[in-house]
Design a protein around this motif. Structure first.
Motif, mmCIF file in Angstrom:
data_model
loop_
_atom_site.group_PDB
_atom_site.id
_atom_site.type_symbol
_atom_site.label_atom_id
_atom_site.label_comp_id
_atom_site.label_asym_id
_atom_site.label_seq_id
_atom_site.Cartn_x
_atom_site.Cartn_y
_atom_site.Cartn_z
ATOM 1 N N TRP A 1 55.399 -1.417 49.376
ATOM 2 C CA TRP A 1 55.172 -2.046 47.587
ATOM 3 C C TRP A 1 55.966 -3.826 48.778
ATOM 4 O O TRP A 1 55.070 -4.892 48.128
ATOM 5 C CB TRP A 1 56.217 -1.764 47.400
ATOM 6 N N ASP B 1 52.590 -4.592 51.928
ATOM 7 C CA ASP B 1 51.516 -4.302 52.444
ATOM 8 C C ASP B 1 50.620 -5.397 52.769
ATOM 9 O O ASP B 1 49.904 -5.052 53.392
ATOM 10 C CB ASP B 1 50.860 -3.248 51.382
ATOM 11 N N ASP B 2 51.103 -6.483 52.159
ATOM 12 C CA ASP B 2 49.834 -7.984 52.376
ATOM 13 C C ASP B 2 49.872 -8.105 53.806
ATOM 14 O O ASP B 2 49.081 -8.609 54.521
ATOM 15 C CB ASP B 2 50.378 -8.773 51.480
ATOM 16 N N ALA B 3 51.334 -7.865 54.472
ATOM 17 C CA ALA B 3 51.667 -8.582 55.732
ATOM 18 C C ALA B 3 51.061 -7.546 56.238
ATOM 19 O O ALA B 3 50.071 -7.834 57.727
ATOM 20 C CB ALA B 3 52.728 -8.636 56.067
ATOM 21 N N THR C 1 48.489 -5.486 56.795
ATOM 22 C CA THR C 1 46.682 -5.691 57.037
ATOM 23 C C THR C 1 46.262 -7.282 56.440
ATOM 24 O O THR C 1 44.743 -7.171 57.155
ATOM 25 C CB THR C 1 46.169 -5.359 54.840
ATOM 26 N N LYS C 2 47.032 -8.420 56.545
ATOM 27 C CA LYS C 2 46.286 -9.196 56.436
ATOM 28 C C LYS C 2 46.331 -9.782 58.759
ATOM 29 O O LYS C 2 47.001 -9.548 58.857
ATOM 30 C CB LYS C 2 47.467 -11.097 56.177
ATOM 31 N N GLN C 3 45.117 -10.472 58.606
ATOM 32 C CA GLN C 3 44.901 -10.731 59.938
ATOM 33 C C GLN C 3 44.832 -12.487 60.299
ATOM 34 O O GLN C 3 44.780 -12.926 59.770
ATOM 35 C CB GLN C 3 42.389 -10.026 59.875
ATOM 36 N N ARG D 1 48.041 -8.563 63.304
ATOM 37 C CA ARG D 1 48.709 -7.683 62.289
ATOM 38 C C ARG D 1 49.709 -7.572 62.898
ATOM 39 O O ARG D 1 49.983 -6.800 63.930
ATOM 40 C CB ARG D 1 48.226 -7.442 61.784
ATOM 41 N N ARG E 1 53.290 -3.013 60.077
ATOM 42 C CA ARG E 1 51.892 -2.085 60.249
ATOM 43 C C ARG E 1 52.901 -0.476 60.186
ATOM 44 O O ARG E 1 52.651 0.706 59.835
ATOM 45 C CB ARG E 1 51.673 -2.121 60.764
#
Length: 305
Positions: free
Chosen positions: A47, A50-52, A54-56, A83, A88
Motif C-alpha cells: 500500500w 508499490d509505486d516505488a 515498480t518504477k524503473q 528499482r 521491492r
C-alpha cells in the motif's frame, strides 16, 4: 457479576503468563518481534511502496549498497532496472507470506480434519484416508509441485493449492497418532460412559489436546513452505513477473552475482532470517505449550527477577 468477569480474568492472566514466558526467552522474543515486522511489511508495504518498487530508473541500474543519492529507499542498492531493493523486498513479503500462510492453513485444516476421522473412527474410512496419505507421500513434495505447475499456470492460487496438498500428510499422520493416544485416556472414556456424542468428544476433549502439537508443526512447516515457494520461484515456475517474491528476486539477481551481489543477497537474507525466526519461535512454542517442560521458562523468569 463474578461469573461473567471470571473468564475475562483468566484470559488476561493466561496472556500475561505467555508474554512473561516469551520475555524470558530472549531469542524467541527477538524472533517474534522480527516476524511482527515482516507481517506489518506484508500488510502495509504494498500500500505504501508499490509505486516505488515498480518504477524503473535505468540511471540507477545496479546501484551500490548505501548509495542514498537517489533516496533512502536505495540504502540496500538498486536492481537491474533501477528499482530500489528495499522497497521491492518489503512489497515482495506480501506474496511470500501469502503463499506460505495459505498453504499451511489449508493443509493444517484438511490434514487435521482427516486425521481426527482416521484416529477416532474404527471403520474402513480410516484405512482409506491412510492410503490416500501414502499416495501423496510417495511423491517428493517439491517434484510433485514442479510437475503440477508445469501443467498449470504458476499463479498464486495454484502454488498455494499445490504446496498445501503436499503438506497434508504431515498433519494427517500427526493428528491420527495423537488421537489414537488421547482417545484411550480416562477422561475420554468417562465422557463416553456419560453418553457424550462423538462430535462433542472430538471437539471438546480430543482436539484441545492435539492443537498445541499442530500449532508447533505449523510454525515449522511455515518456514518449509516458504523455502519451497522460494525454490519454485528460483527455478522459474513460481510466481511470475510483474508479481515478486523473495525467491524470484534471488533468481533475478543470479546473473549479476559477480558484479552486483546485493541483488540476491538481501532477499536471500530476508528468507534466512524469517526461517530462523520461525524455527526459534517454534522451539519456544514446543516448550511453552508443554506442561511438562513449561517450568523451564517460568523458573528462568523468577531467576531474572
Amino acid at each position: 457479576m463474578t461469573d461473567s468477569t471470571t473468564p475475562k480474568t483468566e484470559t488476561v492472566s493466561a496472556t500475561r503468563q505467555i508474554l512473561r514466558m516469551l520475555w524470558n526467552d530472549k531469542f524467541a522474543l527477538v524472533a517474534a518481534i522480527f516476524l511482527c515486522v515482516v507481517v506489518l511489511c506484508a500488510i502495509l508495504g504494498p500500500w505504501l511502496l508499490d509505486d516505488a518498487a515498480t518504477k524503473q530508473n535505468l540511471r540507477g541500474r545496479n546501484s551500490a549498497v548505501f548509495d542514498v543519492s537517489r533516496g533512502w529507499l536505495f540504502v540496500l542498492g538498486g536492481d537491474a532496472l533501477g528499482r530500489p531493493l528495499l522497497a521491492r523486498i518489503i512489497v515482495a513479503s506480501r506474496n511470500t507470506m501469502m503463499v506460505a500462510a495459505g498453504a499451511v492453513a489449508i493443509s493444517m485444516l484438511v490434514g487435521s480434519a482427516l486425521g481426527l476421522i482416521a484416529g477416532y473412527s474404527r471403520t474402513r474410512a480410516s484405512q482409506i484416508i491412510l492410503r490416500l496419505a501414502d499416495v501423496i507421500m510417495s511423491f517428493p513434495s517439491l517434484l510433485l509441485a514442479v510437475i503440477v505447475l508445469y501443467m498449470l499456470s504458476p499463479s498464486v492460487g495454484n502454488i498455494i493449492l499445490v504446496l498445501a496438498i503436499t503438506r497434508i500428510p504431515i498433519y494427517l499422520r500427526t493428528t491420527r497418532a495423537e488421537v489414537l493416544e488421547v482417545r484411550e485416556r480416562m477422561f475420554v472414556q468417562a465422557a463416553l460412559v456419560m453418553g457424550a456424542s462423538d462430535r462433542r468428544i472430538i471437539f471438546r476433549h480430543i482436539l484441545p489436546m492435539v492443537l498445541p502439537t499442530l500449532l508447533t508443526i505449523a510454525t515449522l512447516d511455515f518456514s518449509f513452505v516458504m523455502l519451497a515457494e522460494s525454490s519454485l520461484s528460483f527455478l522459474g515456475i513460481g510466481i511470475q513477473p510483474p508479481e515478486i517474491t523473495w525467491g524470484l528476486m534471488v533468481a533475478q539477481g543470479r546473473p549479476y552475482l559477480t558484479n552486483a551481489w546485493w541483488l540476491s543477497f538481501w532477499p536471500g537474507l530476508a528468507i534466512i532470517l524469517t526461517t530462523l525466526s520461525l524455527n526459534l519461535l517454534s522451539n519456544w512454542m514446543r516448550v511453552a505449550l508443554d506442561p511438562v517442560q513449561r517450568w523451564r521458562l517460568e523458573i528462568g523468569g523468577k531467576k531474572n527477577g
